[in-house]
Write a protein that holds these residues in place. Structure first.
Motif, mmCIF file in Angstrom:
data_model
loop_
_atom_site.group_PDB
_atom_site.id
_atom_site.type_symbol
_atom_site.label_atom_id
_atom_site.label_comp_id
_atom_site.label_asym_id
_atom_site.label_seq_id
_atom_site.Cartn_x
_atom_site.Cartn_y
_atom_site.Cartn_z
ATOM 1 N N SER A 18 0.783 -1.068 0.361
ATOM 2 C CA SER A 18 -0.223 0.180 0.165
ATOM 3 C C SER A 18 0.971 1.591 -0.192
ATOM 4 C CB SER A 18 -1.153 0.033 1.362
ATOM 5 O OG SER A 18 -1.454 0.532 0.858
ATOM 6 N N ASN A 19 0.928 2.013 -0.688
ATOM 7 C CA ASN A 19 1.476 3.420 -0.553
ATOM 8 C C ASN A 19 2.917 3.352 -0.885
ATOM 9 O OD1 ASN A 19 -1.294 4.442 -1.379
ATOM 10 N ND2 ASN A 19 -1.135 4.609 1.069
ATOM 11 N N PRO A 20 3.764 2.744 -1.561
ATOM 12 C CA PRO A 20 4.687 2.715 -2.249
ATOM 13 C C PRO A 20 6.002 3.567 -2.073
ATOM 14 C CG PRO A 20 4.012 1.415 -3.164
ATOM 15 C CD PRO A 20 3.038 1.681 -2.906
ATOM 16 N N PRO A 21 6.821 3.991 -1.118
ATOM 17 C CA PRO A 21 7.823 4.973 -2.149
ATOM 18 C C PRO A 21 8.019 4.864 -3.360
ATOM 19 C CG PRO A 21 8.494 3.610 -0.311
ATOM 20 C CD PRO A 21 7.405 3.039 -0.752
ATOM 21 N N ALA A 22 8.188 5.963 -3.622
ATOM 22 C CA ALA A 22 8.729 6.168 -5.686
ATOM 23 C C ALA A 22 9.884 4.704 -5.353
ATOM 24 C CB ALA A 22 9.339 6.878 -5.855
ATOM 25 N N ASP A 23 10.916 5.215 -5.006
ATOM 26 C CA ASP A 23 12.228 4.430 -4.933
ATOM 27 C C ASP A 23 11.747 2.898 -4.868
ATOM 28 O OD1 ASP A 23 11.563 4.579 -1.620
ATOM 29 O OD2 ASP A 23 14.129 5.246 -1.608
ATOM 30 N N LYS A 24 11.635 2.980 -3.934
ATOM 31 C CA LYS A 24 11.019 1.331 -3.641
ATOM 32 C C LYS A 24 9.792 0.694 -5.013
ATOM 33 C CE LYS A 24 11.690 1.064 1.113
ATOM 34 N NZ LYS A 24 11.208 0.639 2.701
ATOM 35 N N GLN A 25 9.451 0.950 -5.893
ATOM 36 C CA GLN A 25 8.345 1.017 -6.888
ATOM 37 C C GLN A 25 8.876 0.076 -8.179
ATOM 38 O OE1 GLN A 25 5.438 3.734 -8.213
ATOM 39 N NE2 GLN A 25 5.374 4.418 -5.559
ATOM 40 N N LEU A 26 8.217 -0.602 -8.812
ATOM 41 C CA LEU A 26 8.955 -1.145 -10.456
ATOM 42 C C LEU A 26 9.028 -0.182 -11.167
ATOM 43 C CD1 LEU A 26 6.814 -4.745 -10.217
ATOM 44 C CD2 LEU A 26 9.806 -4.226 -9.215
ATOM 45 N N ILE A 27 10.135 0.267 -12.174
ATOM 46 C CA ILE A 27 9.649 0.676 -13.902
ATOM 47 C C ILE A 27 8.267 0.252 -14.078
ATOM 48 C CG2 ILE A 27 10.567 0.511 -16.074
ATOM 49 C CD1 ILE A 27 13.250 -0.633 -14.746
ATOM 50 N N LEU A 28 7.416 1.720 -14.774
ATOM 51 C CA LEU A 28 6.522 1.949 -15.212
ATOM 52 C C LEU A 28 6.245 0.946 -16.079
ATOM 53 C CD1 LEU A 28 5.699 5.812 -13.746
ATOM 54 C CD2 LEU A 28 4.888 3.518 -12.471
ATOM 55 N N PRO A 29 5.528 0.452 -16.734
ATOM 56 C CA PRO A 29 4.668 -0.293 -17.899
ATOM 57 C C PRO A 29 5.326 0.814 -19.006
ATOM 58 C CG PRO A 29 3.194 -0.439 -16.607
ATOM 59 C CD PRO A 29 4.059 0.141 -16.272
ATOM 60 N N GLY A 30 5.226 2.006 -19.518
ATOM 61 C CA GLY A 30 5.909 2.308 -20.086
ATOM 62 C C GLY A 30 7.238 2.597 -20.470
ATOM 63 N N ASP A 31 7.854 2.416 -19.070
ATOM 64 C CA ASP A 31 9.485 2.946 -19.623
ATOM 65 C C ASP A 31 9.394 1.794 -20.134
ATOM 66 O OD1 ASP A 31 9.244 4.659 -18.368
ATOM 67 O OD2 ASP A 31 9.749 3.646 -16.252
ATOM 68 N N THR A 32 11.470 1.369 -20.620
ATOM 69 C CA THR A 32 11.897 0.343 -21.269
ATOM 70 C C THR A 32 12.443 -0.307 -20.301
ATOM 71 O OG1 THR A 32 12.240 1.866 -23.293
ATOM 72 C CG2 THR A 32 13.822 -0.248 -23.005
ATOM 73 N N ALA A 33 12.095 -1.125 -20.430
ATOM 74 C CA ALA A 33 13.100 -2.186 -19.459
ATOM 75 C C ALA A 33 14.365 -2.875 -19.895
ATOM 76 C CB ALA A 33 12.413 -3.810 -19.525
ATOM 77 N N PRO A 34 15.775 -2.570 -18.964
ATOM 78 C CA PRO A 34 17.162 -3.629 -19.580
ATOM 79 C C PRO A 34 16.973 -4.933 -20.331
ATOM 80 C CG PRO A 34 16.446 -3.305 -17.315
ATOM 81 C CD PRO A 34 15.050 -1.672 -18.168
ATOM 82 N N THR A 35 17.729 -4.093 -20.890
ATOM 83 C CA THR A 35 18.179 -5.807 -21.257
ATOM 84 C C THR A 35 19.116 -6.833 -20.250
ATOM 85 O OG1 THR A 35 18.573 -5.500 -23.470
ATOM 86 C CG2 THR A 35 19.209 -7.815 -23.078
ATOM 87 N N THR A 36 18.919 -7.556 -20.021
ATOM 88 C CA THR A 36 19.336 -8.764 -18.687
ATOM 89 C C THR A 36 20.140 -10.179 -18.945
ATOM 90 O OG1 THR A 36 17.658 -9.863 -18.322
ATOM 91 C CG2 THR A 36 17.764 -7.328 -16.953
ATOM 92 N N GLY A 37 19.158 -10.181 -20.238
ATOM 93 C CA GLY A 37 20.659 -11.759 -20.115
ATOM 94 C C GLY A 37 20.036 -13.059 -19.598
ATOM 95 N N ILE A 38 19.162 -12.313 -18.839
ATOM 96 C CA ILE A 38 18.156 -13.825 -18.576
ATOM 97 C C ILE A 38 16.929 -13.900 -17.920
ATOM 98 C CG2 ILE A 38 20.699 -13.959 -16.701
ATOM 99 C CD1 ILE A 38 19.233 -12.493 -14.254
ATOM 100 N N VAL A 39 16.188 -13.350 -18.917
ATOM 101 C CA VAL A 39 15.189 -13.078 -19.195
ATOM 102 C C VAL A 39 14.109 -12.958 -20.682
ATOM 103 C CG1 VAL A 39 13.198 -11.047 -18.759
ATOM 104 C CG2 VAL A 39 15.082 -11.425 -16.759
ATOM 105 N N TYR A 40 13.287 -13.274 -20.831
ATOM 106 C CA TYR A 40 13.047 -13.163 -21.941
ATOM 107 C C TYR A 40 12.243 -12.116 -22.302
ATOM 108 C CZ TYR A 40 9.061 -14.538 -25.890
ATOM 109 O OH TYR A 40 9.173 -14.912 -26.937
ATOM 110 N N GLN A 41 12.953 -11.194 -23.195
ATOM 111 C CA GLN A 41 12.770 -9.938 -23.333
ATOM 112 C C GLN A 41 11.418 -9.529 -23.924
ATOM 113 O OE1 GLN A 41 15.488 -8.578 -21.616
ATOM 114 N NE2 GLN A 41 14.561 -6.372 -22.004
#
Length: 338
Positions: free
Chosen positions: A116-139
């Protein structure tokens, strides 16, 4: 069976019927002989009590060429099987164990996010943003996940962030199902419909691969998130090891996570590089790689398939039906004189 046109050869139809019946009879006799366990075996001895050297000369033992070819294939298949087992145990299993450690870190970090109401620094990247390439995720499969609620709005709203699935790295072989299964249907071709398949000591097949499908196929590849080597559909059909969550700063919710994940990813990539060099993929300078051995196995496997394809249990054509048709229509055919 007597030729029904024997006394009906005074017309063109009768003459043709007489010849056709003899030809079909000969073809059927020849094809019937090929169905025997020992086709072309010598005829019975023509006289009683022949000289011993005559009998010995007729009873020369014939080499079991088909058995020798089958054993040759089994021997070289066993070497490919052994290599696949080593590659899976020494590389694939270790890579996926490290991936599983990353899943554990991600699960702990995700569970540490306030619901509930997590602070901004504890949130995930927003869906509209670009996820970085990790090499271990099905991009290509990155999606959004609801993980918390914003109660400062009326009504309360869900908070979404980016997540991706972590699939296991695999050994993928390019194989031909008809050849691998030893299928011999009327329309089966041994090198038709080639496709990729996961290779593992835990996966069973059929025919020579009924215990496990180790050693299967024409070529073996490593398939992982850094390079699927054509087998992306096989990788993504596996059960995911878990999820990767894209944090702005994962260390805020779980200190030390970023360093641990970076180290594990580096170890994974090092192991992948060693695996590919061991296999000897086309872009790796290793002409003694196991795919060279595998191509020899495929040739021997093909030879066995063709040997077995020749071991038919029924005529290649229904010669008897043709003979029956000539017998049943002999009168009509012999009346034709065109």
């Amino acid at each position: 069976m007597a030729n029904p046109f024997q006394d009906k050869q005074d017309t063109t139809g009768g003459k043709a019927g007489f010849a056709a019946f003899n030809e079909l009879t000969s073809d059927k006799a020849y094809d019937d002989e090929t169905l025997k366990n020992n086709p072309g075996a010598p005829l019975p001895i023509p006289v009683e009590n022949p000289p011993e050297e005559f009998v010995d000369g007729r009873q020369v033992e014939r080499p079991d060429y088909e058995g020798q070819q089958l054993q040759k294939f089994k021997d070289i298949k066993k070497t490919c099987e052994a290599m696949d087992d080593i590659l899976e145990r020494e590389y694939i299993d270790l890579i996926n164990a490290k991936k599983q450690q990353i899943v554990g870190i991600m699960t702990e970090a995700f569970d540490a996010i306030p619901t509930s109401n997590p602070p901004a620094d504890k949130q995930l990247i927003l869906p509209g943003d670009t996820a970085p390439t990790t090499g271990i995720v099905y991009q290509a499969g990155i999606s959004s996940v609801s993980y918390a609620t914003n109660t400062t709005t009326t009504p309360a709203t869900e908070i979404f962030g980016l997540t991706g699935q972590i699939f296991p790295d695999i050994l993928a072989a390019f194989h031909y199902p008809v050849l691998s299964n030893g299928s011999h249907g009327e329309t089966d071709l041994p090198l038709a419909n080639g496709t990729y398949i996961r290779v593992s000591r835990t996966i069973t097949g059929s025919g020579e691969y009924s215990a496990s499908n180790l050693g299967i196929g024409q070529t073996i590849y490593h398939s992982g998130d850094n390079d699927y080597a054509g087998a992306v559909g096989v990788v993504t059909s596996q059960t995911p090891l878990g999820n990767y969550y894209f944090f702005s700063d994962i260390d805020v919710v779980r200190p030390g996570s970023a360093t641990s994940i970076t180290a594990l990813t580096s170890e994974i990539n090092d192991r992948r590089a060693s695996l590919r060099a061991r296999i000897g993929l086309p872009h790796v300078n290793n002409p003694s790689g196991i795919n060279t051995l595998r191509s020899t196995k495929l040739r021997d496997e093909l030879a066995v398939w063709y040997d077995e394809a020749g071991n038919r249990t029924k005529n290649i054509q229904d010669y008897q039906a043709g003979l029956n048709a000539l017998v049943g229509n002999a009168t009509s055919i012999s009346e034709y004189n065109g």
